[in-house]
Design a protein around this motif. Structure first.
Motif, short mmCIF file in Angstrom:
data_model
loop_
_atom_site.label_atom_id
_atom_site.label_comp_id
_atom_site.label_asym_id
_atom_site.label_seq_id
_atom_site.Cartn_x
_atom_site.Cartn_y
_atom_site.Cartn_z
N GLN A 114 10.82 -0.87 -0.64
CA GLN A 114 11.50 -0.30 -1.92
C GLN A 114 11.44 -0.27 -3.32
OE1 GLN A 114 12.77 2.05 -0.40
NE2 GLN A 114 12.96 0.67 2.07
N GLY A 115 11.52 0.45 -3.91
CA GLY A 115 10.82 0.32 -5.58
C GLY A 115 10.32 1.46 -5.72
N THR A 116 9.88 2.39 -7.04
CA THR A 116 9.31 3.29 -7.74
C THR A 116 7.37 2.49 -7.77
OG1 THR A 116 10.91 4.56 -8.81
CG2 THR A 116 8.28 5.33 -9.19
N PHE A 117 7.05 3.35 -6.76
CA PHE A 117 5.20 3.17 -7.27
C PHE A 117 4.46 3.57 -8.18
CE2 PHE A 117 0.88 2.70 -5.73
CZ PHE A 117 0.41 1.67 -5.16
N PRO A 118 3.29 3.43 -9.40
CA PRO A 118 3.06 3.73 -10.15
C PRO A 118 2.86 5.09 -10.29
CG PRO A 118 2.87 1.34 -9.97
CD PRO A 118 3.09 1.78 -9.13
N ASN A 119 3.25 5.51 -11.67
CA ASN A 119 2.18 7.27 -11.31
C ASN A 119 0.58 6.85 -11.52
OD1 ASN A 119 1.34 9.60 -12.18
ND2 ASN A 119 2.88 9.35 -13.82
N TYR A 120 0.07 6.87 -10.90
CA TYR A 120 -1.07 6.38 -10.66
C TYR A 120 -1.96 7.46 -11.15
CZ TYR A 120 -1.60 7.95 -6.14
OH TYR A 120 -0.74 9.00 -5.13
N ASP B 31 -0.72 7.34 16.24
CA ASP B 31 0.37 8.27 15.55
C ASP B 31 1.26 6.62 14.82
OD1 ASP B 31 -0.20 10.23 17.45
OD2 ASP B 31 0.56 8.82 19.30
N VAL B 32 1.36 7.97 13.05
CA VAL B 32 2.18 7.09 12.27
C VAL B 32 3.45 7.49 11.80
CG1 VAL B 32 2.19 6.13 9.95
CG2 VAL B 32 0.20 6.09 11.12
N THR B 33 4.31 7.01 11.59
CA THR B 33 5.77 7.69 11.51
C THR B 33 6.35 7.05 10.60
OG1 THR B 33 6.33 8.53 14.14
CG2 THR B 33 8.09 8.22 12.37
N ILE B 34 6.79 7.32 9.30
CA ILE B 34 7.50 6.49 8.17
C ILE B 34 8.54 7.68 7.53
CG2 ILE B 34 6.76 7.05 5.63
CD1 ILE B 34 3.81 7.59 6.27
N GLY B 35 9.60 6.62 7.36
CA GLY B 35 11.01 7.08 7.30
C GLY B 35 11.18 6.55 6.11
N ALA B 36 12.61 6.50 5.95
CA ALA B 36 13.08 5.88 4.58
C ALA B 36 12.93 4.36 4.16
CB ALA B 36 14.85 6.20 4.58
N THR B 37 13.04 3.94 5.32
CA THR B 37 13.11 2.17 5.10
C THR B 37 11.88 1.58 5.90
OG1 THR B 37 15.18 1.79 6.94
CG2 THR B 37 15.43 2.44 4.74
N LEU B 38 11.52 2.29 7.13
CA LEU B 38 10.57 2.01 7.99
C LEU B 38 9.31 2.79 8.25
CD1 LEU B 38 12.76 0.75 11.35
CD2 LEU B 38 12.26 -0.55 9.33
N ALA B 39 8.15 2.06 8.99
CA ALA B 39 7.08 2.68 9.36
C ALA B 39 7.06 2.52 10.38
CB ALA B 39 5.98 2.42 8.09
N GLN B 40 6.28 3.40 11.15
CA GLN B 40 5.65 2.39 12.40
C GLN B 40 4.47 3.18 12.80
OE1 GLN B 40 8.17 3.46 16.64
NE2 GLN B 40 9.14 1.79 15.75
N PHE B 41 3.60 2.09 13.34
CA PHE B 41 2.80 2.81 13.78
C PHE B 41 1.63 2.09 15.39
CE2 PHE B 41 2.85 1.14 9.43
CZ PHE B 41 2.52 2.32 8.58
N VAL C 166 1.22 -1.47 -0.09
CA VAL C 166 -0.63 0.21 0.24
C VAL C 166 0.94 1.45 -0.09
CG1 VAL C 166 -1.82 1.30 1.77
CG2 VAL C 166 -1.68 -1.75 0.88
N ASN C 167 0.29 2.63 -0.88
CA ASN C 167 1.36 3.48 -1.26
C ASN C 167 0.57 4.43 0.10
OD1 ASN C 167 1.74 6.05 -2.84
ND2 ASN C 167 3.74 4.68 -2.47
N TRP C 168 1.79 5.09 1.05
CA TRP C 168 1.00 5.73 2.05
C TRP C 168 2.20 6.39 1.31
CZ3 TRP C 168 -1.18 4.81 7.05
CH2 TRP C 168 -1.01 3.39 7.22
N ARG C 169 1.31 8.60 0.82
CA ARG C 169 1.99 10.09 0.69
C ARG C 169 1.34 10.51 1.74
NH1 ARG C 169 1.48 10.93 -5.94
NH2 ARG C 169 3.40 8.99 -5.80
N VAL D 289 4.18 0.30 2.53
CA VAL D 289 3.86 -0.62 3.26
C VAL D 289 3.33 -1.71 2.75
CG1 VAL D 289 3.38 -1.05 5.87
CG2 VAL D 289 3.84 1.60 4.36
N PRO D 290 4.26 -3.43 2.84
CA PRO D 290 3.59 -3.83 2.34
C PRO D 290 2.16 -4.74 2.86
CG PRO D 290 5.96 -4.43 3.58
CD PRO D 290 5.40 -3.24 3.76
N VAL D 291 1.44 -5.58 2.37
CA VAL D 291 0.48 -5.07 2.66
C VAL D 291 0.30 -6.15 3.72
CG1 VAL D 291 -1.66 -6.71 1.76
CG2 VAL D 291 -0.48 -5.23 -0.12
N ALA D 292 0.47 -7.07 3.98
CA ALA D 292 0.69 -8.39 5.40
C ALA D 292 1.07 -7.39 6.59
CB ALA D 292 2.20 -8.84 5.70
N SER D 293 2.02 -6.22 6.36
CA SER D 293 1.58 -5.57 7.31
C SER D 293 0.60 -4.25 7.68
CB SER D 293 3.05 -4.35 7.21
OG SER D 293 3.96 -4.76 7.42
#
Length: 266
Positions: free
Chosen positions: A136-142, A112-122, A54-57, A91-95
Motif C-alpha cells: 500500500q502507498g502511492t507510487f512516485p510520479n515517474y 491470467d492476471v487479476t489485480i484488486g485493491a489489496t491482492l494480485a493473483q497470477f 513493481v508498479n503494475w498499471r 506488487v512486492p519485488v519478492a513476489s
C-alpha cells in the motif's frame, strides 16, 4: 514413518482479489522478459516499501511495469490482447521474483492476471497460482523523471559496450564506482580511474549518432541494465543539462531506463 498431521479443513482459505478486480491475460514469455527488465532497479532499501515493489498499471489494452529506486528507473509497456479498463497495484519485488522463476520453469503460453485493491493473483497454468499482498502507498510520479528532448543520441551494440563498461567498472568498483562516457566522432569512449587501482580507457564504435556529450554514471547500474535488457542494440539519449537523467531505450520504444548522472570534475 508415521507423520502426525492436522485436519485439512483447518488450513486458512486462500484469499482472492475480489469481484471488482481487473483481470487480463498476457503472454508468459513477454511477461517474464518484462520482469527481467524491471526488477533489478527496484530499491534495495526496505525503509520505503513502495519502492521495494513493481508498479503494475493497466490502462485499456496496455500494461506498464515500473520500478524506481531514487537513482534509476525502469519502465516497460506491453500490449494486451483486449482492453480491460484500468487498475493499479504495487506488487512486492519478492513476489515478482517468485513469479519470474515460475515463468522461467516453463509456464503455459498465457498467464491470467487479476489485480484488486489489496491482492494480485497470477495463474501460470499447470495448477500453479501465485497470490501476492499488494504494497500500500502511492507510487512516485515517474513520468516527470523521464526526459523527452535530447541534444545527443547514439545507437550502440550491447555486447562490446557491456565488455568495455565491465572492464572500466572493475577499476573503480571498490572506490567511487563512477565511469565516464564521452560521445563524439562516432565512438563512445569509456574511462575510469582510481588512485589505488589505476585507470582504464576504451573507445567503442557506435552504430549511429547525432550530437556530442560527456557524462558520468554508476558503472554498476549500467552493467545491470545491459545484462537485463535482452537485445543486441540499445539507444542512449542525453538531454541538455548535466543534472538530468540519461535515457536508455530499445528500438521499439516500449522499454525505457533512466540513470541519474554522477558529479565529476572533467
Amino acid at each position: 514413518y508415521t507423520l502426525v498431521g492436522q485436519d485439512a479443513d483447518d488450513f486458512p482459505p486462500v484469499p482472492t482479489p475480489g469481484e471488482d478486480a481487473a483481470t487480463f491475460s498476457i503472454d508468459a514469455s513477454a511477461l517474464g522478459q518484462a520482469l527481467d527488465r524491471t526488477i533489478f532497479s527496484a530499491a534495495r532499501d526496505t525503509k520505503r516499501p513502495v519502492l521495494r515493489a513493481v508498479n503494475w498499471r493497466v490502462e485499456e489494452d496496455r500494461l506498464t511495469l515500473t520500478t524506481v529506486d531514487g537513482f534509476r528507473l525502469s519502465k516497460i509497456t506491453l500490449t494486451l490482447k483486449q482492453a480491460v479498463g484500468s487498475a493499479e497495484g504495487n506488487v512486492p519485488v519478492a513476489s515478482c521474483d517468485h513469479l519470474r522463476r515460475l515463468l522461467n520453469k516453463g509456464a503455459d503460453g498465457v498467464v491470467d492476471v487479476t489485480i484488486g485493491a489489496t491482492l494480485a493473483q497470477f495463474d501460470v497454468g499447470r495448477s500453479l497460482c501465485l497470490t501476492a499482498q499488494l504494497t500500500q502507498g502511492t507510487f512516485p510520479n515517474y513520468e516527470q523523471i523521464i526526459p523527452d528532448s535530447f541534444v545527443c543520441e547514439a545507437e550502440i551494440e550491447v555486447r562490446p559496450f557491456l565488455a568495455a563498461v565491465g572492464a572500466a567498472y572493475a577499476v573503480v568498483k571498490n572506490a567511487s564506482g563512477i565511469v565516464r562516457f564521452v560521445l563524439a566522432n562516432n565512438d563512445i569512449t569509456i574511462t575510469s580511474k582510481a588512485e589505488e587501482e589505476g585507470e582504464y580507457a576504451e573507445a567503442v564504435p557506435v552504430l549511429s549518432m547525432r550530437g556530442t556529450a560527456r557524462f558520468a554514471l554508476d558503472g554498476g547500474y549500467v552493467i545491470e541494465l545491459l545484462k537485463a535488457v535482452g537485445v543486441d542494440r540499445i539507444t542512449l539519449s542525453v538531454p541538455a543539462g548535466g543534472d538530468k537523467p540519461r535515457l536508455f531505450s530499445t528500438a521499439d520504444g516500449d522499454y525505457r531506463h533512466v540513470i541519474m548522472p554522477g558529479v565529476v570534475q572533467w
